[in-house]
Motif scaffolding. Sequence first.
Motif, PDB file in Angstrom:
ATOM      1  N   CYS A 104      67.314  40.501  97.446  1.00  0.00           N
ATOM      2  CA  CYS A 104      68.549  39.761  97.759  1.00  0.00           C
ATOM      3  C   CYS A 104      69.286  39.395  96.475  1.00  0.00           C
ATOM      4  O   CYS A 104      68.684  38.982  95.477  1.00  0.00           O
ATOM      5  CB  CYS A 104      68.201  38.499  98.553  1.00  0.00           C
ATOM      6  N   GLU A 105      70.596  39.534  96.502  1.00  0.00           N
ATOM      7  CA  GLU A 105      71.418  39.256  95.318  1.00  0.00           C
ATOM      8  C   GLU A 105      71.776  37.783  95.179  1.00  0.00           C
ATOM      9  O   GLU A 105      72.160  37.328  94.100  1.00  0.00           O
ATOM     10  CB  GLU A 105      72.693  40.101  95.393  1.00  0.00           C
ATOM     11  N   ASN A 106      71.662  37.024  96.268  1.00  0.00           N
ATOM     12  CA  ASN A 106      71.999  35.588  96.236  1.00  0.00           C
ATOM     13  C   ASN A 106      70.927  34.811  96.988  1.00  0.00           C
ATOM     14  O   ASN A 106      71.168  34.243  98.057  1.00  0.00           O
ATOM     15  CB  ASN A 106      73.376  35.337  96.874  1.00  0.00           C
ATOM     16  N   LYS A 107      69.728  34.774  96.456  1.00  0.00           N
ATOM     17  CA  LYS A 107      68.592  34.164  97.139  1.00  0.00           C
ATOM     18  C   LYS A 107      68.832  32.692  97.432  1.00  0.00           C
ATOM     19  O   LYS A 107      69.351  31.943  96.588  1.00  0.00           O
ATOM     20  CB  LYS A 107      67.321  34.301  96.286  1.00  0.00           C
ATOM     21  N   SER A 141      66.350  34.876 102.246  1.00  0.00           N
ATOM     22  CA  SER A 141      67.419  35.716 101.696  1.00  0.00           C
ATOM     23  C   SER A 141      68.753  35.228 102.246  1.00  0.00           C
ATOM     24  O   SER A 141      68.803  34.524 103.265  1.00  0.00           O
ATOM     25  CB  SER A 141      67.194  37.178 102.068  1.00  0.00           C
ATOM     26  N   CYS A 142      69.844  35.616 101.606  1.00  0.00           N
ATOM     27  CA  CYS A 142      71.147  35.082 102.021  1.00  0.00           C
ATOM     28  C   CYS A 142      71.646  35.717 103.314  1.00  0.00           C
ATOM     29  O   CYS A 142      72.372  35.094 104.092  1.00  0.00           O
ATOM     30  CB  CYS A 142      72.177  35.267 100.905  1.00  0.00           C
ATOM     31  N   GLN A 189      73.852  37.896 103.562  1.00  0.00           N
ATOM     32  CA  GLN A 189      75.268  38.232 103.462  1.00  0.00           C
ATOM     33  C   GLN A 189      75.599  39.235 102.366  1.00  0.00           C
ATOM     34  O   GLN A 189      76.618  39.930 102.434  1.00  0.00           O
ATOM     35  CB  GLN A 189      76.089  36.951 103.208  1.00  0.00           C
ATOM     36  N   CYS A 190      74.780  39.308 101.340  1.00  0.00           N
ATOM     37  CA  CYS A 190      75.088  40.196 100.215  1.00  0.00           C
ATOM     38  C   CYS A 190      74.969  41.658 100.639  1.00  0.00           C
ATOM     39  O   CYS A 190      74.460  41.976 101.718  1.00  0.00           O
ATOM     40  CB  CYS A 190      74.166  39.904  99.036  1.00  0.00           C
ATOM     41  N   ALA A 191      75.414  42.558  99.786  1.00  0.00           N
ATOM     42  CA  ALA A 191      75.393  43.990 100.116  1.00  0.00           C
ATOM     43  C   ALA A 191      73.972  44.472 100.383  1.00  0.00           C
ATOM     44  O   ALA A 191      73.726  45.254 101.307  1.00  0.00           O
ATOM     45  CB  ALA A 191      76.021  44.785  98.978  1.00  0.00           C
ATOM     46  N   SER A 192      73.027  43.992  99.586  1.00  0.00           N
ATOM     47  CA  SER A 192      71.633  44.398  99.772  1.00  0.00           C
ATOM     48  C   SER A 192      71.103  43.934 101.114  1.00  0.00           C
ATOM     49  O   SER A 192      70.471  44.708 101.857  1.00  0.00           O
ATOM     50  CB  SER A 192      70.770  43.829  98.638  1.00  0.00           C
ATOM     51  N   CYS A 193      71.337  42.692 101.473  1.00  0.00           N
ATOM     52  CA  CYS A 193      70.845  42.150 102.751  1.00  0.00           C
ATOM     53  C   CYS A 193      71.466  42.872 103.941  1.00  0.00           C
ATOM     54  O   CYS A 193      70.780  43.142 104.934  1.00  0.00           O
ATOM     55  CB  CYS A 193      71.148  40.653 102.835  1.00  0.00           C
ATOM     56  N   ARG A 194      72.741  43.181 103.835  1.00  0.00           N
ATOM     57  CA  ARG A 194      73.409  43.869 104.954  1.00  0.00           C
ATOM     58  C   ARG A 194      72.802  45.262 105.155  1.00  0.00           C
ATOM     59  O   ARG A 194      72.615  45.704 106.287  1.00  0.00           O
ATOM     60  CB  ARG A 194      74.914  43.964 104.689  1.00  0.00           C
TER      61      ARG A 194
END
Length: 380
Positions: free
Chosen positions: A52-55, A60-61, A63-68
């Motif tokens: 996750c880019e914004n833990k 995890s968030c 919402q970030c590109a990685s999570c999506r």
Amino acid sequence: MQFKEIIGHDLVKAHLISTVRDNRVSHAQLFLGPEGSGSLPLALAYAQLINCENKLEDDSCGQCASCRKYSKLIHPDLHFSYPFIAKHKDDHAATFMDNWRKAFFNNPYLGLENWRQQLDAENKQVNINIAEAHEIIKKLSFKSFEAEYKVLIMWLPEYLEKEGNALLKLIEEPPEKTLFLLVAENQEKILNTIISRTQLVKINKLSHQAITSYLIESKHLEESEAREIAFIADGNVQEAINMIDLHTNNHFDLLVRWLRLVVQDSGLNIISICEDELAKLGRENQKTFLMYAINIMRQIVLIKQDLSSLVFLPSHELDFVNKFATHYTLEQIEETINLFETTHYSVERNANPKILFLDLSLQLVLMFKYKTFPKGTQYI
């Protein structure tokens, strides 16, 4: 998949989150838990948190590109391996990725039999073949596309037989920032050489209350129906979901009436209930009825062993098991469980239900009424 979407397991979630927060992520971990307990979604939520880019503090968030991308199972640095039926010698897990996504999105707690149905396996055996082992080595030898970690989630490594030896060096000395998450149900069937190279994350089966709450909140069942399904499922979310469409809410009444006829040796009435009710339940309902009966008998065993504090049943069921426990011995109850399990096995294999339940009833009559045990069991 986020931790907040997963049923229960608060202690396991806290442990996994702390390893990420404290930068103590082991490169090879074995998530070990029974079918339907949530080991697979926990592994995926863990991997999503790591990349996750914004833990957040506890997840995890989302919402970030990685999570999506993780939520759609399309992240280029997320790889899955699982048992499948190879139609050609070069087939590997990615060949069946569309089936895998469909099965996972339908139910993240999926069991092997449901996965086999997704593959139209019929009587064919699934496994993780040597082509898949070579494909794993190939994929993980590349650099990450965009995430900090490359992640491989292997579901049911029990089906990785001698082919697994090809992965030993990779698991022991992986490329930098490479994470192996093995999700297993039976430790005894995993190659010891693989177990010795992983860190164990033990996942316990879910409580009846956790599954009851899930069925009420997510599946919108009435509390009484949710409790009965959770009791029969015994910690297995996949089994609970399988039973939602089955008519299980009359199991208690049917079990009590049937056992009452059995202990009274009411011959004609026993034949009638076997032919007119038990035999007409249909195969899946017969299986759930027997599982319900097995679980009831297990609660009686707990009471016989002075472990009443471990029995959590609605008042009418609790009253029944307490009374039944006072009239019959532990040996009788344990042998009843064995008979129910044998009958369940026969139902799965399409035995004639009229003959099957009548035979079961007569064996129970001999045991409860006349204290005569099947051959091979110690007599009273």
